[in-house]
Design a protein around this motif. Structure first.
Motif, mmCIF file in Angstrom:
data_model
loop_
_atom_site.group_PDB
_atom_site.id
_atom_site.type_symbol
_atom_site.label_atom_id
_atom_site.label_comp_id
_atom_site.label_asym_id
_atom_site.label_seq_id
_atom_site.Cartn_x
_atom_site.Cartn_y
_atom_site.Cartn_z
ATOM 1 N N PHE A 14 28.018 -27.541 -17.307
ATOM 2 C CA PHE A 14 27.832 -26.319 -16.544
ATOM 3 C C PHE A 14 28.288 -25.117 -17.359
ATOM 4 O O PHE A 14 29.007 -25.242 -18.338
ATOM 5 N N SER A 16 28.597 -20.426 -17.433
ATOM 6 C CA SER A 16 28.470 -19.106 -16.823
ATOM 7 C C SER A 16 27.968 -18.156 -17.900
ATOM 8 O O SER A 16 28.435 -18.200 -19.038
ATOM 9 N N THR A 462 25.326 -15.273 -14.155
ATOM 10 C CA THR A 462 24.627 -16.489 -13.756
ATOM 11 C C THR A 462 25.562 -17.671 -13.926
ATOM 12 O O THR A 462 26.138 -17.863 -15.003
ATOM 13 N N THR A 464 25.840 -21.880 -13.384
ATOM 14 C CA THR A 464 25.052 -23.087 -13.170
ATOM 15 C C THR A 464 25.951 -24.307 -13.096
ATOM 16 O O THR A 464 26.989 -24.371 -13.753
ATOM 17 N N ASP A 467 24.139 -30.206 -15.426
ATOM 18 C CA ASP A 467 22.774 -30.711 -15.494
ATOM 19 C C ASP A 467 22.636 -31.614 -16.714
ATOM 20 O O ASP A 467 21.618 -31.650 -17.380
ATOM 21 N N ASP A 511 23.104 -21.481 -9.507
ATOM 22 C CA ASP A 511 22.173 -22.607 -9.404
ATOM 23 C C ASP A 511 22.965 -23.893 -9.583
ATOM 24 O O ASP A 511 23.538 -24.135 -10.641
ATOM 25 N N LYS A 513 21.886 -26.940 -9.828
ATOM 26 C CA LYS A 513 21.181 -27.926 -10.643
ATOM 27 C C LYS A 513 21.203 -29.293 -9.955
ATOM 28 O O LYS A 513 21.119 -29.386 -8.741
ATOM 29 N N GLY A 539 20.041 -26.554 -5.627
ATOM 30 C CA GLY A 539 19.708 -27.524 -6.652
ATOM 31 C C GLY A 539 18.807 -28.612 -6.103
ATOM 32 O O GLY A 539 18.078 -28.419 -5.127
#
Length: 847
Positions: A14, A16, A462, A464, A467, A511, A513, A539
């Motif tokens: 993950f 930022s 952003t 996340t 993933d 997000d 994911k 996600g």
């Protein structure tokens, strides 16, 4: 320009990222006096560092100059409050005061390293694993004598496929004829012992020269070692590098010329603002580990071809090298970062490894109200496009004022000041002798933070989730920092991925994911959404979105399937299976349109209200577990489903709203203090038992609701429970021949005798026995027709109660519990017929 946060050692997949877009301005926050010690000790010559694993953790070091005392200042809340410690024998066994020239750095895992001269003979390394709160003593660095000006650089190197921390210290000997570097790296660098495999190396000479030279090390993304230095007595600035770092021992390549002019150098040059110690040339260096670019700042003359004067003062320059690992590195033409009038001196440079901004702090006499070129104030200049365009702001002890700072003999400002940069937030320390009472008898250490602010609200954060190859269920939190609400935090799986001044972020996008993720937006320490702009994507799994409100009370409103409004701030979201609204301790209101239907209201303490304005809402757990006092208002067109036991402060069913209780399990208990049902509002008991507080809702009103739901046929005296409003039961409607809705006022109970005459047994057993109900409760339940005492069976006890009241052919407002089964206000033959036709006497229990 899109810039990414460096992936630290403990972080997973993950990340930022903060996109800095459009024109930016640099805004400084109010300054803090960290010393607050009128009359001394003198504190100057400071450096500052920010913990990359917790950017709210800031540590600064200060030097008292000729009194040789050393101080640590540390903060755990972004500089809002500070702690202070003076170095003593616990760190280095030196019982006297002879410590100076501090330098510090954090590694990527949050370990702190501090280097300084100890006892005027050697050099000491001190470490901390808790952000500077406690310091660990290490052995004195071996092989080092006559040390001066130690500077520390920390990075990571990979040897044999193993990544480990590397620590370098450059220094000059006090005899001033050589610049040296020592280094240590390895898994045990925090626990090294002299002679150990991870101990410091024998010092390696960078250069030999006839005079003093200032140097600074920095470590590249792949473990490269770069060292900047200036030749004494000249205007020649050089760089040396070791492309392999400590992996194969410290071996420097050819010296690179960075800058040269025809002057004789500025080290120790006295200017009006620094008449005792003088200024130094620099140079200070840092690397952008994302791009590999090197940046170097130094002091020069505004016109290098002319001598120093008030019309040709000292100026801060910066240059960049985009190929520092090449055989022949090329440096850009040096440019001045601040073209304003006045003297500039003591620059320090820091590259923000998360955004790539280049930041330089320095003192300047520009803006001096007296115009005497003596009083100075700190200023920072920042570029967020690879040193192409600069924005500047002045740090002062009173935010952006022109208060003066007069030099203090014999040390003045000493020889450097500090700046650190992380997540687009700058942390700066400097020295000032100004005091609010007008005294100028010593230098104090000051701190302030600053951030780049978008003039077009275009800076986008952003965040996340993981993933990677191994899918994780991520827990992502966006919040205002509880320790310092000036900060906004992004926390992923318990680790801080972003912490910066709130003012620098304009929009947030999250997000989750892959995986079943929980994303939380937390308002408990303030609104974390700058401008109210946020976008959430759950996600690819079964995701939960949670909103935590402010502590003082909130208004939440759902809007369709993709938006919730929190105290006027809209949050847009998609790909979520459940929504949790947590109001906290205040009086909260949730206006819910019933979309999405999987919403949970956690009102917490206080008096909370849930207005169901449309759609359906399922209560799958007791509201009391999360909401102490909940008022539920069900509006026209809305339906509330109670799938479990409930405790409500109030339930109001308005318009043609509906509340439905469980019908699949007998005896689910629902408690309501105040019950209000409109003319066309409908409460379906299913097979559940409803308790209403008769001190808040009178029995006569319950009687009215029952009659509305019973829907009596006036000619036959029998109802069908098909009323358009009031209280009914889907289970009773389906078994109208032998079931009914009984209602019992606990205040009418008598002490009970051997036959329980007058006692409402209540629904505890369905066997002709029970514990009764409280005097303050009204019980409303589906049961067998003719169950006068509410225990779920029809037997002699019910007949005894019926006979004992003696109300046959008499008017009564008491309804079911005295034999008025059709609720028409009289006990008569119609009720006897209802009793007999049901056939329930001694014939089973309510099922």
């Amino acid at each position: 320009m899109l810039v990414s946060i460096e992936q630290l050692e403990q972080r997973l997949q993950f990340s930022s990222t903060l996109a800095i877009n459009g024109a930016q301005s640099l805004i400084a926050n109010p300054a803090h006096d960290l010393s607050s010690t009128p009359g001394g000790p003198h504190e100057a010559e400071m450096l500052v560092a920010v913990n990359p694993t917790n950017p709210r953790n800031i540590v600064g070091l200060t030097d008292s100059g000729s009194s040789f005392r050393l101080f640590e200042h540390w903060s755990m809340n972004g500089g809002l409050t500070w702690n202070k410690h003076e170095f003593d024998a616990a760190q280095d066994d030196d019982s006297g005061f002879h410590r100076y020239d501090p330098s510090l750095a954090f590694d990527a895992n949050g370990a702190l390293y501090i280097a300084y001269v100890d006892g005027n003979t050697g050099m000491r390394l001190v470490t901390s694993l808790d952000g500077g709160a406690t310091l660990q003593k290490r052995p004195q660095i071996p092989f080092v004598t006559n040390a001066d000006k130690p500077m520390i650089g920390v990075g990571t190197e990979t040897t044999g496929g193993t990544k480990s921390v590397s620590v370098y210290i450059t220094y000059s000997s006090s005899i001033r004829d050589v610049v040296r570097v020592v280094g240590a790296y390895g898994a045990d660098v925090l626990n090294w012992v002299e002679g150990g495999t991870d101990a410091f190396t024998t010092p390696t000479a960078i250069s030999n020269s006839a005079g003093y030279s200032f140097s600074q090390p920095v470590v590249g993304a792949n473990g490269q070692l770069y060292v900047s230095r200036t030749l004494p007595g000249s205007s020649v600035i050089q760089m040396n590098s070791d492309a392999n770092g400590l992996a194969s021992g410290i071996t420097f390549g050819a010296t690179t010329l960075v800058y040269q002019d025809s002057g004789s150098g500025l080290y120790g040059t006295q200017i009006h603002a620094d008449t005792n110690r003088g200024v130094f040339t620099g140079p200070v260096i840092d690397v952008d580990r994302r791009t590999g670019d090197l940046f170097l700042a130094f002091l020069g003359l505004k016109n290098p071809s002319l001598p120093l004067s008030d019309s040709n003062p000292t100026t801060v320059y910066v240059t960049r090298c985009t190929n520092p690992d090449a055989a022949s590195p090329v440096w850009d033409t040096a440019t001045a970062v601040d073209t304003s009038a006045g003297y500039q001196f003591l620059p320090w440079l820091a590259v923000d490894q998360t955004t790539g901004s280049v930041n330089i702090i320095y003192y300047t006499t520009n803006g001096n109200a007296a115009g005497d070129q003596v009083s100075a104030r700190p200023r920072v200049s920042t570029s967020f496009n690879a040193a192409g365009t600069w924005a500047s702001a002045s740090f002062t002890h009173q935010n952006l004022t022109n208060d003066v700072s007069v030099p203090v003999a014999p040390d003045d400002y000493l020889e450097y000041i500090g700046i650190a940069a992380f997540d687009n937030t700058l942390s700066a320390m400097w020295a000032s002798s100004f005091k609010p009472d007008g005294t100028t008898n010593d230098m104090d250490a000051f701190f302030a933070s600053a951030a780049l602010i978008s003039s077009t609200s275009a800076n986008v954060l952003t965040v996340t989730g993981d993933d990677g190859l191994v899918v994780t269920d991520d827990n992502i939190v966006i919040r205002r920092d509880p320790l310092n609400p000036n900060y906004v935090d992004a926390i992923v799986n318990g680790k801080i991925q972003f912490a910066s001044l709130f003012s620098t972020v304009n929009q947030i996008s999250v997000d989750g994911k892959a995986g079943n993720n929980t994303i939380t937006v937390d308002f408990s320490s303030g609104n974390p959404l700058p401008g109210g702009l946020i976008s959430l994507v759950g996600g690819q799994g079964a995701n939960t979105f949670k909103v935590i409100g402010a502590a003082t009370g909130n208004t939440f409103s759902t809007s369709g399937t993709t938006s919730i409004i929190v105290n006027g701030t809209a949050i847009h979201y998609i790909q979520f299976h459940a929504l949790i609204v947590d109001g906290g301790a205040g009086n909260d209101t949730l206006n819910d349109a019933g979309v999405p239907s999987a919403i949970t209201f956690e009102g917490g303490a206080g008096n909370d209200t849930l207005n169901l304005t449309g759609g359906t809402l399922a209560f799958n757990a007791d509201a009391l577990l999360t909401t102490a006092n909940l008022t539920l208002n069900v509006s026209s067109g809305a339906t509330a489903f109670f799938n479990s036991a409930q405790h409500l402060a109030a339930l109001a069913i308005n318009g043609n709203g509906t509340a439905v209780m469980p019908s699949n399990v007998i005896g689910t208990e629902v408690y309501v203090n105040t019950l209000a049902i409109g003319l066309t509002g409908l409460l379906d008991l299913g097979r559940s038992f409803l308790y209403v507080d008769n001190t808040a809702t009178p029995f006569s009103l319950i009687h009215q609701y029952i009659n509305a739901g019973y829907h009596i046929n006036s000619s036959t005296g029998v109802g069908d429970y098909m009323g358009r409003g009031g209280i009914t039961s889907s289970d009773v409607k389906a078994n109208i021949d032998y079931k009914g809705v009984g209602y019992y006022d606990g205040s009418l109970q008598t002490a009970g005798n051997a036959n329980n005459i007058g006692q409402i047994l209540g629904p505890s057993s369905n066997s002709g026995a029970g514990t009764g109900i409280a005097l303050t409760k009204i019980l409303i339940r589906p049961t067998l027709t003719g169950d006068v005492n509410g225990d779920g069976v029809v037997n002699q006890y019910d007949v005894n109660i019926f006979n004992t009241f003696g109300l046959f052919n008499m008017s009564t407002p008491l309804g079911y519990q005295v034999g008025d089964f059709n609720g028409d206000g009289v006990v008569d033959s119609k009720d006897v017929n209802i009793f007999n036709s049901a056939g329930n006497y001694n014939n089973g229990v309510y099922m």
